[in-house]
Scaffold this active site. Structure first.
Site, PDB file in Angstrom:
ATOM      1  N   GLU A 104      -5.426  -1.269  -8.539  1.00  0.00           N
ATOM      2  CA  GLU A 104      -4.509  -0.250  -9.053  1.00  0.00           C
ATOM      3  C   GLU A 104      -3.247  -0.969  -9.537  1.00  0.00           C
ATOM      4  O   GLU A 104      -2.628  -1.696  -8.755  1.00  0.00           O
ATOM      5  CB  GLU A 104      -4.150   0.755  -7.951  1.00  0.00           C
ATOM      6  N   ASN A 154      -5.960   6.416  -2.231  1.00  0.00           N
ATOM      7  CA  ASN A 154      -5.554   6.948  -0.929  1.00  0.00           C
ATOM      8  C   ASN A 154      -5.005   8.361  -1.030  1.00  0.00           C
ATOM      9  O   ASN A 154      -5.093   9.135  -0.083  1.00  0.00           O
ATOM     10  CB  ASN A 154      -4.515   6.029  -0.276  1.00  0.00           C
ATOM     11  N   HIS A 183      -2.269  -3.501  -6.657  1.00  0.00           N
ATOM     12  CA  HIS A 183      -2.841  -3.065  -5.382  1.00  0.00           C
ATOM     13  C   HIS A 183      -4.320  -3.393  -5.339  1.00  0.00           C
ATOM     14  O   HIS A 183      -5.151  -2.688  -5.918  1.00  0.00           O
ATOM     15  CB  HIS A 183      -2.595  -1.557  -5.188  1.00  0.00           C
ATOM     16  N   SER A 235       0.836  -1.209   0.000  1.00  0.00           N
ATOM     17  CA  SER A 235       0.000   0.000   0.000  1.00  0.00           C
ATOM     18  C   SER A 235       0.866   1.253   0.000  1.00  0.00           C
ATOM     19  O   SER A 235       0.368   2.343  -0.280  1.00  0.00           O
ATOM     20  CB  SER A 235      -0.870   0.062   1.253  1.00  0.00           C
TER      21      SER A 235
HETATM   22  N1  NAD Z   1      -5.295  -4.813   4.890  1.00  0.00           N
HETATM   23  C1  NAD Z   1      -5.644  -3.989   3.919  1.00  0.00           C
HETATM   24  O1  NAD Z   1      -6.712  -3.336   3.949  1.00  0.00           O
HETATM   25  C2  NAD Z   1      -4.760  -3.839   2.716  1.00  0.00           C
HETATM   26  C3  NAD Z   1      -5.264  -3.299   1.526  1.00  0.00           C
HETATM   27  C4  NAD Z   1      -4.435  -3.218   0.401  1.00  0.00           C
HETATM   28  C5  NAD Z   1      -3.109  -3.658   0.491  1.00  0.00           C
HETATM   29  N2  NAD Z   1      -2.626  -4.167   1.669  1.00  0.00           N
HETATM   30  C6  NAD Z   1      -1.237  -4.647   1.690  1.00  0.00           C
HETATM   31  O2  NAD Z   1      -1.252  -6.068   1.519  1.00  0.00           O
HETATM   32  C7  NAD Z   1      -0.191  -6.670   2.252  1.00  0.00           C
HETATM   33  C8  NAD Z   1      -0.742  -7.696   3.219  1.00  0.00           C
HETATM   34  O3  NAD Z   1      -1.747  -7.126   3.994  1.00  0.00           O
HETATM   35  P1  NAD Z   1      -2.526  -7.935   5.136  1.00  0.00           P
HETATM   36  O4  NAD Z   1      -3.411  -6.965   5.812  1.00  0.00           O
HETATM   37  O5  NAD Z   1      -3.081  -9.192   4.563  1.00  0.00           O
HETATM   38  O6  NAD Z   1      -1.241  -8.273   6.070  1.00  0.00           O
HETATM   39  P2  NAD Z   1      -1.084  -9.108   7.402  1.00  0.00           P
HETATM   40  O7  NAD Z   1       0.058  -8.446   8.106  1.00  0.00           O
HETATM   41  O8  NAD Z   1      -2.362  -9.319   8.098  1.00  0.00           O
HETATM   42  O9  NAD Z   1      -0.605 -10.552   6.871  1.00  0.00           O
HETATM   43  C9  NAD Z   1       0.660 -10.750   6.326  1.00  0.00           C
HETATM   44  C10 NAD Z   1       0.952 -12.243   6.240  1.00  0.00           C
HETATM   45  O10 NAD Z   1       2.227 -12.401   5.636  1.00  0.00           O
HETATM   46  C11 NAD Z   1       2.934 -13.416   6.318  1.00  0.00           C
HETATM   47  N3  NAD Z   1       4.357 -13.274   6.050  1.00  0.00           N
HETATM   48  C12 NAD Z   1       5.242 -12.431   6.626  1.00  0.00           C
HETATM   49  N4  NAD Z   1       6.474 -12.634   6.071  1.00  0.00           N
HETATM   50  C13 NAD Z   1       6.355 -13.603   5.150  1.00  0.00           C
HETATM   51  C14 NAD Z   1       7.271 -14.250   4.267  1.00  0.00           C
HETATM   52  N5  NAD Z   1       8.555 -13.921   4.234  1.00  0.00           N
HETATM   53  N6  NAD Z   1       6.790 -15.210   3.445  1.00  0.00           N
HETATM   54  C15 NAD Z   1       5.505 -15.569   3.455  1.00  0.00           C
HETATM   55  N7  NAD Z   1       4.596 -14.991   4.295  1.00  0.00           N
HETATM   56  C16 NAD Z   1       5.022 -14.024   5.124  1.00  0.00           C
HETATM   57  C17 NAD Z   1       2.532 -13.248   7.753  1.00  0.00           C
HETATM   58  O11 NAD Z   1       2.771 -14.430   8.495  1.00  0.00           O
HETATM   59  C18 NAD Z   1       1.023 -12.943   7.595  1.00  0.00           C
HETATM   60  O12 NAD Z   1       0.254 -14.124   7.539  1.00  0.00           O
HETATM   61  C19 NAD Z   1       0.570  -5.523   2.894  1.00  0.00           C
HETATM   62  O13 NAD Z   1       1.616  -5.139   2.033  1.00  0.00           O
HETATM   63  C20 NAD Z   1      -0.487  -4.418   2.972  1.00  0.00           C
HETATM   64  O14 NAD Z   1       0.072  -3.129   3.014  1.00  0.00           O
HETATM   65  C21 NAD Z   1      -3.418  -4.281   2.760  1.00  0.00           C
END
Ligand code: NAD
Length: 468
Positions: free
Chosen positions: A141, A179, A129, A108
């Site tokens: 995106e 955003n 995204h 993000s």
């Molecule tokens: N939550 C949202 O609303 C949202 C929206 C758009 C984009 N994003 C982006 O998406 C990504 C993930 O978001 P989320 O909310 O699902 O995150 P989260 O932190 O809830 O989950 C991340 C997952 O990645 C795993 N992980 C960490 N390191 C790892 C590795 N080396 N290999 C494999 N798995 C690994 C963790 O164990 C966890 O299960 C982030 O970059 C976030 O910025 C989030």
């Protein structure tokens, strides 16, 4: 047979985003392999994914990232939002030696160009995204880094279309499109609270006049104020422009641990059950005192000629000024009401200025006579709605001007990503650049803050429309 059958996709990170992304690719017929940080986390994430999947999907698990990407066409990383974590993961992917793999990041806030350089082959790295939840939100995106191969961008577009989703294209710029354009919505709504308005009124005005499903302060509580503060700090640092500086109140709330809905308290209190609905702030006076003979004087500005015209009209009839120009706080003639009318579909919505400090009595009766639903607002420059709408339009134009995204994509992104009934540039077309520019200049004069500095593209458009 899905649109993406034959495509082999590896997804890393089984948080809510990774699970949703894996599902949408599997639903489209792709062969999906998922992996988390270790075997136990992968197994847990996989179980959750299957339990959530309605309709059921087929995905497989991989023992390691190396195994997941070996024969894949596309790798999507949705791991924790930390540069070091993504860096280590990308090094592993590179070491797996798949030289035709397209690498997509769901980040993000991180730079796709920087991730590309860290991966070692920026031509193959692109941003995809997705919005939360990926299974429901239609928008994706696509972020093209400075060195992303255009052919990779085209393939990403085709895959997004294959998912049945809509892609918008964005340069590698902080906050991307949605955003970024919403930044002023969040900043201005919080500033209004620091200037004496209640969150209920601010949210009710935005929902009532602009047709947004959630008010900006409800949304901030939902997202989490700490997340908003983080992206504000990124924007301020990356753009080096004081207009992106965080609002002191945000910092206070974050420091106090009242970061929004998940914390039980933010702009609203969730501890005592559901917060008071923002709609409760909407008022209608029980009896209409006006007999329907209200003269509405519409004024974009508050010039001496406007004031004289209002005085003359008010000599023998009931007059209300329909304006958001801050000048009326000092020049509203006695006995004249002040409101700002907004038409949204069939509805008329009124911000009615009710300001005891400034000695302005609310003209609810006039709003009623005009068939409007109303909220009481303070006599602040731009009131609520124009202030938020005009600053959002300005941000959208800045983004177009600097080449971050095309106007049509900006509108599409805001409609699909935020459910706004019209995009900011469509709003600009309806309202006209002259009026939006006048609104911003009045805000700049009223507050003396560079937040309201008009985009040069707006200044030029306004000049063009005056000439043309
Ligand atoms: N939550 C949202 O609303 C949202 C929206 C758009 C984009 N994003 C982006 O998406 C990504 C993930 O978001 P989320 O909310 O699902 O995150 P989260 O932190 O809830 O989950 C991340 C997952 O990645 C795993 N992980 C960490 N390191 C790892 C590795 N080396 N290999 C494999 N798995 C690994 C963790 O164990 C966890 O299960 C982030 O970059 C976030 O910025 C989030």
């Amino acid at each position: 047979m899905g649109e993406l059958s034959g495509l082999r996709v590896a997804v890393a990170g089984l948080g809510p985003m990774g699970r949703g992304i894996a599902r949408v690719f599997a639903e489209a017929g792709a062969q999906v392999s998922v992996v988390d940080v270790d075997a136990a986390a992968t197994a847990r994430g996989y179980e959750t994914l299957l339990a959530e999947a309605d309709p059921p999907v087929t995905v497989s698990t991989a023992a390691s990232v190396t195994e997941a990407v070996r024969d894949a066409d596309l790798f999507v990383e949705a791991v924790v939002e930390r540069f070091d974590a993504k860096l280590a993961l990308l090094a592993e992917v590179r070491a797996a030696g798949n030289e035709t793999l397209v690498v997509a990041s769901n980040t993000s806030s991180l730079s796709i160009g920087e991730l590309g350089v860290a991966f070692g082959d920026p031509a193959r790295v692109v941003g995809l995204h997705f919005f939360n939840p990926p299974t429901k939100m239609r928008l994706v995106e696509i972020i093209r880094g400075a060195r992303t191969d255009p052919e990779v961008v085209e393939r990403a577009r085709a895959w997004v279309a294959g998912l049945g989703k809509t892609a918008v294209l964005c340069a590698d710029s902080p906050n991307f499109i949605v955003n970024r354009v919403c930044r002023p919505l969040y900043y201005e709504s919080q500033l209004l609270v620091t200037q004496g308005m209640t969150p209920e009124v601010v949210d009710a005005a935005v929902k009532g006049a602009l047709g947004h499903r959630m008010g900006p302060l409800e949304l901030l509580d939902f997202t989490g104020l700490h997340t908003h503060l983080g992206s504000s700090e990124t924007a301020l640092r990356e753009f080096g422009d004081p207009r992106y500086r965080p609002i002191p109140l945000t910092r206070q709330l974050v420091r106090a641990g009242t970061t929004g809905r998940a914390a039980g308290r933010g702009y609203y209190d969730y501890a005592a059950g559901k917060p008071r609905q923002a709609q409760a702030a909407v008022t209608r006076s029980p009896e209409s005192a006006a007999d329907g003979q209200v003269h509405v004087y519409r004024a974009v500005d508050c010039t001496p000629a406007d004031v004289a015209a209002v005085r003359e009209l008010a000599a023998d009839r009931r007059v209300v000024v329909d304006s958001s120009a801050g000048g009326w706080v000092e020049h509203l003639p006695p006995g004249v009401g002040w409101l700002r009318l907004h038409r949204h579909g069939e509805q008329t919505f009124a911000e009615v200025v009710a300001d005891e400090v400034a000695g302005i009595a609310p003209a609810f009766d006039a709003a009623d006579a005009l068939g409007a639903t109303s909220v009481p607002v303070l006599a602040l420059p731009g009131l609520v709605v124009d202030r938020l709408a005009h600053t959002m339009v300005n941000e959208a134009l800045t983004l177009v001007e600097e080449g971050t995204a095309a106007a049509a994509d900006v509108d599409l992104a805001l409609r699909l990503g935020m459910n706004h009934p019209v995009g900011p540039l469509e709003y600009l077309r309806d309202t006209g650049p002259v009026e939006v520019l006048a609104g911003l200049r009045a805000l700049l004069t009223g507050f003396g803050d560079p937040r309201y500095r008009p985009a040069q593209l707006l200044v030029r458009q306004a000049a063009g429309s005056r000439r043309g």
